[in-house]
Design an enzyme around this catalytic site. Structure first.
Site, PDB file in Angstrom:
ATOM      1  N   HIS A 111       0.840  -1.200   0.000  1.00 42.03           N
ATOM      2  CA  HIS A 111       0.000   0.000   0.000  1.00 42.03           C
ATOM      3  C   HIS A 111       0.874   1.249   0.000  1.00 42.03           C
ATOM      4  O   HIS A 111       1.879   1.311   0.696  1.00 42.03           O
ATOM      5  CB  HIS A 111      -0.883   0.027   1.249  1.00 42.03           C
ATOM      6  CG  HIS A 111      -1.934  -1.028   1.235  1.00 42.03           C
ATOM      7  ND1 HIS A 111      -3.140  -0.870   0.581  1.00 42.03           N
ATOM      8  CD2 HIS A 111      -1.960  -2.268   1.773  1.00 42.03           C
ATOM      9  CE1 HIS A 111      -3.857  -1.962   0.734  1.00 42.03           C
ATOM     10  NE2 HIS A 111      -3.164  -2.836   1.448  1.00 42.03           N
ATOM     11  N   THR A 163      13.561  -8.566   2.957  1.00 42.06           N
ATOM     12  CA  THR A 163      13.350  -7.191   2.493  1.00 42.06           C
ATOM     13  C   THR A 163      14.364  -6.793   1.415  1.00 42.06           C
ATOM     14  O   THR A 163      14.262  -5.718   0.855  1.00 42.06           O
ATOM     15  CB  THR A 163      13.475  -6.206   3.671  1.00 42.06           C
ATOM     16  OG1 THR A 163      14.758  -6.384   4.259  1.00 42.06           O
ATOM     17  CG2 THR A 163      12.402  -6.434   4.719  1.00 42.06           C
ATOM     18  N   LYS A 164      15.371  -7.646   1.191  1.00 38.67           N
ATOM     19  CA  LYS A 164      16.382  -7.347   0.155  1.00 38.67           C
ATOM     20  C   LYS A 164      16.568  -8.601  -0.692  1.00 38.67           C
ATOM     21  O   LYS A 164      16.356  -9.727  -0.192  1.00 38.67           O
ATOM     22  CB  LYS A 164      17.726  -7.013   0.800  1.00 38.67           C
ATOM     23  CG  LYS A 164      17.679  -5.721   1.583  1.00 38.67           C
ATOM     24  CD  LYS A 164      19.092  -5.223   1.882  1.00 38.67           C
ATOM     25  CE  LYS A 164      19.021  -3.854   2.516  1.00 38.67           C
ATOM     26  NZ  LYS A 164      19.442  -3.848   3.899  1.00 38.67           N
ATOM     27  N   ARG A 178      19.090 -11.670   7.120  1.00 43.38           N
ATOM     28  CA  ARG A 178      20.509 -11.359   6.873  1.00 43.38           C
ATOM     29  C   ARG A 178      21.195 -12.619   6.353  1.00 43.38           C
ATOM     30  O   ARG A 178      20.809 -13.731   6.708  1.00 43.38           O
ATOM     31  CB  ARG A 178      21.210 -10.953   8.180  1.00 43.38           C
ATOM     32  CG  ARG A 178      20.523  -9.819   8.900  1.00 43.38           C
ATOM     33  CD  ARG A 178      21.054  -8.474   8.452  1.00 43.38           C
ATOM     34  NE  ARG A 178      20.509  -7.422   9.277  1.00 43.38           N
ATOM     35  CZ  ARG A 178      20.014  -6.280   8.799  1.00 43.38           C
ATOM     36  NH1 ARG A 178      20.001  -6.054   7.507  1.00 43.38           N
ATOM     37  NH2 ARG A 178      19.547  -5.359   9.601  1.00 43.38           N
ATOM     38  N   LYS A 181      25.393 -17.412   5.345  1.00 48.19           N
ATOM     39  CA  LYS A 181      26.505 -18.062   4.642  1.00 48.19           C
ATOM     40  C   LYS A 181      26.111 -18.319   3.192  1.00 48.19           C
ATOM     41  O   LYS A 181      24.976 -18.025   2.797  1.00 48.19           O
ATOM     42  CB  LYS A 181      26.858 -19.396   5.318  1.00 48.19           C
ATOM     43  CG  LYS A 181      25.702 -20.395   5.373  1.00 48.19           C
ATOM     44  CD  LYS A 181      26.059 -21.578   6.257  1.00 48.19           C
ATOM     45  CE  LYS A 181      24.825 -22.365   6.647  1.00 48.19           C
ATOM     46  NZ  LYS A 181      25.062 -23.372   7.645  1.00 48.19           N
TER      47      LYS A 181
HETATM   48  C1  LIG Z   1      18.150 -21.158   8.067  1.00 44.60           C
HETATM   49  C2  LIG Z   1      18.470 -22.596   8.428  1.00 44.60           C
HETATM   50  C3  LIG Z   1      18.376 -23.500   7.182  1.00 44.60           C
HETATM   51  C4  LIG Z   1      19.911 -22.553   8.931  1.00 44.60           C
HETATM   52  O1  LIG Z   1      20.285 -23.828   9.388  1.00 44.60           O
HETATM   53  P1  LIG Z   1      21.845 -24.125   9.711  1.00 44.60           P
HETATM   54  O2  LIG Z   1      22.633 -23.970   8.458  1.00 44.60           O
HETATM   55  O3  LIG Z   1      21.897 -25.438  10.402  1.00 44.60           O
HETATM   56  O4  LIG Z   1      22.273 -22.901  10.645  1.00 44.60           O
HETATM   57  P2  LIG Z   1      22.488 -22.881  12.221  1.00 44.60           P
HETATM   58  O5  LIG Z   1      21.368 -23.583  12.915  1.00 44.60           O
HETATM   59  O6  LIG Z   1      23.882 -23.324  12.484  1.00 44.60           O
HETATM   60  O7  LIG Z   1      22.337 -21.333  12.547  1.00 44.60           O
HETATM   61  C5  LIG Z   1      23.325 -20.368  12.224  1.00 44.60           C
HETATM   62  C6  LIG Z   1      22.954 -19.069  12.942  1.00 44.60           C
HETATM   63  O8  LIG Z   1      21.751 -18.544  12.359  1.00 44.60           O
HETATM   64  C7  LIG Z   1      20.721 -18.434  13.360  1.00 44.60           C
HETATM   65  N1  LIG Z   1      19.469 -18.880  12.733  1.00 44.60           N
HETATM   66  C8  LIG Z   1      19.218 -20.075  12.147  1.00 44.60           C
HETATM   67  N2  LIG Z   1      17.980 -20.114  11.668  1.00 44.60           N
HETATM   68  C9  LIG Z   1      17.411 -18.935  11.975  1.00 44.60           C
HETATM   69  C10 LIG Z   1      16.126 -18.395  11.746  1.00 44.60           C
HETATM   70  N3  LIG Z   1      15.193 -19.099  11.096  1.00 44.60           N
HETATM   71  N4  LIG Z   1      15.893 -17.152  12.170  1.00 44.60           N
HETATM   72  C11 LIG Z   1      16.838 -16.445  12.833  1.00 44.60           C
HETATM   73  N5  LIG Z   1      18.083 -16.899  13.065  1.00 44.60           N
HETATM   74  C12 LIG Z   1      18.362 -18.140  12.638  1.00 44.60           C
HETATM   75  C13 LIG Z   1      21.139 -19.385  14.476  1.00 44.60           C
HETATM   76  O9  LIG Z   1      20.603 -18.981  15.696  1.00 44.60           O
HETATM   77  C14 LIG Z   1      22.648 -19.237  14.428  1.00 44.60           C
HETATM   78  O10 LIG Z   1      22.992 -18.030  15.033  1.00 44.60           O
HETATM   79  P3  LIG Z   1      24.364 -17.893  15.913  1.00 44.60           P
HETATM   80  O11 LIG Z   1      25.482 -18.150  14.928  1.00 44.60           O
HETATM   81  O12 LIG Z   1      24.312 -16.489  16.436  1.00 44.60           O
HETATM   82  O13 LIG Z   1      24.282 -18.949  16.950  1.00 44.60           O
HETATM   83  C15 LIG Z   1      17.491 -23.187   9.499  1.00 44.60           C
HETATM   84  O14 LIG Z   1      17.751 -22.635  10.767  1.00 44.60           O
HETATM   85  C16 LIG Z   1      16.024 -22.938   9.156  1.00 44.60           C
HETATM   86  O15 LIG Z   1      15.430 -21.907   9.484  1.00 44.60           O
HETATM   87  N6  LIG Z   1      15.432 -23.959   8.473  1.00 44.60           N
HETATM   88  C17 LIG Z   1      14.062 -23.900   8.038  1.00 44.60           C
HETATM   89  C18 LIG Z   1      13.286 -25.082   8.632  1.00 44.60           C
HETATM   90  C19 LIG Z   1      11.875 -25.131   8.151  1.00 44.60           C
HETATM   91  O16 LIG Z   1      11.223 -24.106   7.938  1.00 44.60           O
HETATM   92  N7  LIG Z   1      11.375 -26.344   7.960  1.00 44.60           N
HETATM   93  C20 LIG Z   1      10.005 -26.586   7.498  1.00 44.60           C
HETATM   94  C21 LIG Z   1       9.800 -26.255   6.098  1.00 44.60           C
HETATM   95  S1  LIG Z   1      10.136 -27.506   4.888  1.00 44.60           S
END
Ligand SMILES: CC(C)(COP(=O)(O)OP(=O)(O)OC[C@H]1O[C@@H](n2cnc3c(N)ncnc32)[C@H](O)[C@@H]1OP(=O)(O)O)[C@@H](O)C(=O)NCCC(=O)NCCS
Length: 192
Positions: A111, A163-164, A178, A181
């Site tokens: 909006h 947002t980006k 953010r 990796k």
């Molecule tokens: C994003 C994601 C893939 C990263 O997994 P990963 O590579 O194992 O990463 P890690 O768990 O080691 O997390 C790395 C950092 O990111 C942070 N982080 C991970 N997922 C996050 C999320 N969803 N939101 C905010 N921060 C997150 C962790 O707290 C960690 O922070 P730190 O370094 O300060 O401790 C996973 O956390 C995720 O969100 N998966 C989605 C699961 C899902 O939705 N499943 C159902 C749908 S099919």
């Protein structure tokens, strides 16, 4: 009496013809529960939908003709794909092999709100194309804002607000999302 019938007919016509899929479109939503009906309905309703792709019951899709879905994509229950039927140039494009968790919201309109003299609902929209590139994974409850591109094989973490633009092979999470990796990065020991 006549007005009541006219209003009922207008409502039925809206449900049958408005470019929307959702549980509130009750004359058509049931078609999603039965494969042969679903395949017919989703092809008729969505702008483009590829092979082996499935619109599951209880999702909401608005501006269905502005939406393009590639091959091997399932739109799970709770997903919202919200395009603007009044802005056909702004589309939601989902390429092949995209993996969605449930309850995502993908938008291509927002909006306008900068005129303090008008209610926001009277100020109109800004609409932009939102693109989700092939092979990416959108975790549960993510929100993808209008005009965003999610790169190839990118990962969007659970509950993120994107947002980006997200580069190819990036893993993003958080609100706002953010970069955590890249999955194609080569580490010092030669591993990924
Ligand atoms: C994003 C994601 C893939 C990263 O997994 P990963 O590579 O194992 O990463 P890690 O768990 O080691 O997390 C790395 C950092 O990111 C942070 N982080 C991970 N997922 C996050 C999320 N969803 N939101 C905010 N921060 C997150 C962790 O707290 C960690 O922070 P730190 O370094 O300060 O401790 C996973 O956390 C995720 O969100 N998966 C989605 C699961 C899902 O939705 N499943 C159902 C749908 S099919």
């Amino acid at each position: 009496m006549f007005k009541g019938l006219k209003d009922t007919w207008k409502h039925v016509w809206f449900i049958l013809t408005y470019p929307k899929i959702g549980p509130d479109m009750y004359f058509t939503h049931w078609l999603l529960f039965f494969k042969p009906f679903r395949i017919w309905f989703q092809k008729r309703k969505i702008g483009y939908i590829g092979k082996n792709s499935e619109i599951r019951p209880y999702c909401v899709i608005i501006g269905t003709k502005n939406i393009s879905i590639g091959n091997n994509v399932t739109i799970p229950p709770g997903t919202m794909l919200i395009a603007n039927p009044g802005a056909p140039e702004a589309r939601i494009i989902i390429e092949d092999d995209v993996l969605f968790g449930p309850n995502n919201a993908v938008y291509c309109s927002t909006h306008k709100y900068d005129n303090p003299a008008l209610p926001i609902q009277a100020q109109g929209y800004i609409s932009k194309t939102t693109l989700i590139r092939s092979g990416s994974w959108i975790g549960i409850n993510a929100v993808i804002m209008p005009g965003i591109t999610i790169g190839r094989n990118a990962v969007v973490g659970a509950n993120s607000v994107v947002t980006k633009d997200v580069p190819d092979y990036a893993v993003v999470a958080g609100a706002p999302a953010r970069i955590l990796k890249y999955t194609n990065e080569i580490k010092d020991d030669g591993s990924r």
